[in-house]
Scaffold this active site. Structure first.
Site, PDB file in Angstrom:
ATOM      1  N   LEU A 107      33.660  43.325  33.263  1.00 47.59           N
ATOM      2  CA  LEU A 107      33.344  43.268  34.800  1.00 47.59           C
ATOM      3  C   LEU A 107      34.388  43.426  35.500  1.00 47.59           C
ATOM      4  CD1 LEU A 107      30.699  40.440  34.563  1.00 47.59           C
ATOM      5  CD2 LEU A 107      30.025  42.814  35.031  1.00 47.59           C
ATOM      6  N   ASP A 108      34.304  44.214  36.528  1.00 47.76           N
ATOM      7  CA  ASP A 108      35.311  44.301  37.577  1.00 47.76           C
ATOM      8  C   ASP A 108      35.628  42.967  38.382  1.00 47.76           C
ATOM      9  OD1 ASP A 108      33.782  44.453  40.172  1.00 47.76           O
ATOM     10  OD2 ASP A 108      33.231  46.208  39.292  1.00 47.76           O
ATOM     11  N   ILE A 109      36.975  42.857  38.717  1.00 44.30           N
ATOM     12  CA  ILE A 109      37.299  41.828  39.563  1.00 44.30           C
ATOM     13  C   ILE A 109      36.283  41.297  40.590  1.00 44.30           C
ATOM     14  CG2 ILE A 109      38.522  42.801  41.251  1.00 44.30           C
ATOM     15  CD1 ILE A 109      40.699  40.587  40.990  1.00 44.30           C
ATOM     16  N   ASN A 110      35.393  42.083  41.350  1.00 45.15           N
ATOM     17  CA  ASN A 110      34.402  41.746  42.147  1.00 45.15           C
ATOM     18  C   ASN A 110      33.160  41.511  41.841  1.00 45.15           C
ATOM     19  OD1 ASN A 110      36.185  42.726  44.828  1.00 45.15           O
ATOM     20  ND2 ASN A 110      36.108  44.367  43.647  1.00 45.15           N
TER      21      ASN A 110
END
Length: 396
Positions: A107-110
């Site tokens: 999952l990306d940081i956001n």
């Protein structure tokens, strides 16, 4: 039952499979006293040594299969190490003896939501491989209007930079105004795939939460930043979906089982990440205030260089009055001594009855004898002393 040698060495934690192949080719690894070859298989009862040192190992099928679910918050990255020293998801996981956690997908940081971790590398590989078409379900908050035509385009498929992509299902689940929530399902795990599909239609994703990966659903009792270990039934369902055989000993026992039961009855408080939230607050403050507002603070520096806060009348808070009465109010510059009305320095004290201020007066004790203040009366050396301790104390 056997397993490739480089795979066993990598799982023990001595290095990657490619590096282990180089170590084996250099003749540093032996099996039962003979030099091993690259690609050779090893049995459970074999003696394994590297540089003459014995290595304890287990065949993968004998290791208890474990799976963790983790509720990822914003601000954490899906990596073991980060050059920018940002928090990572691996920092919050429990330690695992003689093994390692393998992350299933990213999952990306956001983004937030469900992340899977396992100590079975084969299970992780099959769950991530596109050929198995494992479903990933997301709750997405979108800024903008999703028309029936846009919905149909995303279900039929759009062309991205790395090839075509589409949603397997699309449903509206709530929200009002300009921001609305949708539930979407994809069968691939490409980088930022969900966000890019919406961006191809001119829409912006403001929140993205993964709620399901394969047969595992994000539990309601699991809070942000917390993890939970799966029991045997959930792990067997997950392995069955990728056609893997169940292992003996899989499941929760003892303290691990009781911990999961307590979390279900009384969930732990959320541990929210603060890295991105602080950045968002700083950016919002910058948008609400003009550059002139940042330049002109409600603080002014006096001649010492310290910032002073002022009230509505322009007076400084906490100002001290000067003792000479000639210079008015304000702080005395550093390095100067304040003087009183008699032109004596502030640090100098008047002597009292010819003695210095630091000296104490001699005071008589209770028996009328003159004694120096602070001194204890001397004890008679021949006088009997009281026994140490409390006489009323009795041993049990």
């Amino acid at each position: 039952m056997s397993e490739k040698l480089q795979k066993v060495l990598a799982r023990v934690g001595l290095g990657s499979r490619r590096y282990m192949e180089e170590v084996i080719a250099a003749g540093r690894v032996s099996i039962n006293g003979r030099v091993a070859q690259v690609g050779e298989r090893i049995e459970p009862g074999d003696e394994l040594r590297i540089d003459g040192r014995k290595v304890q190992f287990q065949i993968e099928d004998e290791i208890r299969r474990r799976v963790l679910i983790y509720y990822k918050p914003e601000g954490e990255i899906c990596s073991r190490n980060d050059p920018e020293q940002r928090p990572t998801v691996f920092e919050q996981l429990p330690a695992i003896a003689n093994d390692r956690w393998v992350m299933v997908g990213r999952l990306d940081i956001n983004s937030t939501g469900l992340l899977l971790f396992t100590n079975d590398g084969e299970l992780a590989n099959r769950l991530m491989h596109p050929s198995n078409e494992i479903e990933r379900e997301y709750a997405v908050r979108v800024m903008g209007e999703v028309t029936p035509q846009i919905k149909n385009n995303m279900l039929q498929g759009v062309v991205l930079d790395d090839g075509p992509a589409k949603f397997e299902s699309f449903a509206e689940i709530g929200g009002d105004g300009i921001n609305r929530w949708y539930q979407v399902v994809v069968k691939e795990g490409r980088n930022r795939e969900v966000r890019r599909i919406f961006e191809s239609q001119g829409l912006k994703v403001s929140r993205l939460l993964r709620t399901r990966y394969g047969t595992v659903i994000l539990p309601r009792e699991l809070r942000t930043g917390r993890w939970m270990e799966l029991d045997k039934a959930d792990i067997d369902n997950l392995t069955k979906s990728v056609e893997l055989k169940p292992r003996q000993g899989t499941g929760l026992f003892g303290m691990a089982k009781r911990r999961t039961e307590r979390m279900q009855e009384k969930p732990m408080a959320a541990r929210r990440g603060g890295y991105l939230r602080q950045q968002r607050r700083d950016s919002e403050e910058g948008e609400n205030q003009s550059p002139m507002a940042y330049a002109q603070r409600d603080r002014r520096e006096n001649q010492n260089g310290y910032a002073q806060r002022r009230d509505s009348n322009g007076n400084s808070y906490g100002q001290r009055e000067r003792r000479d009465g000639n210079n008015g109010n304000g702080f005395t510059p550093r390095g100067e001594r304040r003087q009183d009305s008699n032109s004596n320095t502030y640090a100098q004290r008047e002597s009292r009855q010819g003695n210095s201020y630091a000296q104490r007066e001699n005071r008589p004790d209770n028996f009328g004898n003159q004694a120096t203040y602070g001194q204890r009366e001397r004890r008679d050396e021949n006088a009997p002393r009281k026994p140490f301790g409390n006489k009323s104390f009795k041993k049990f």
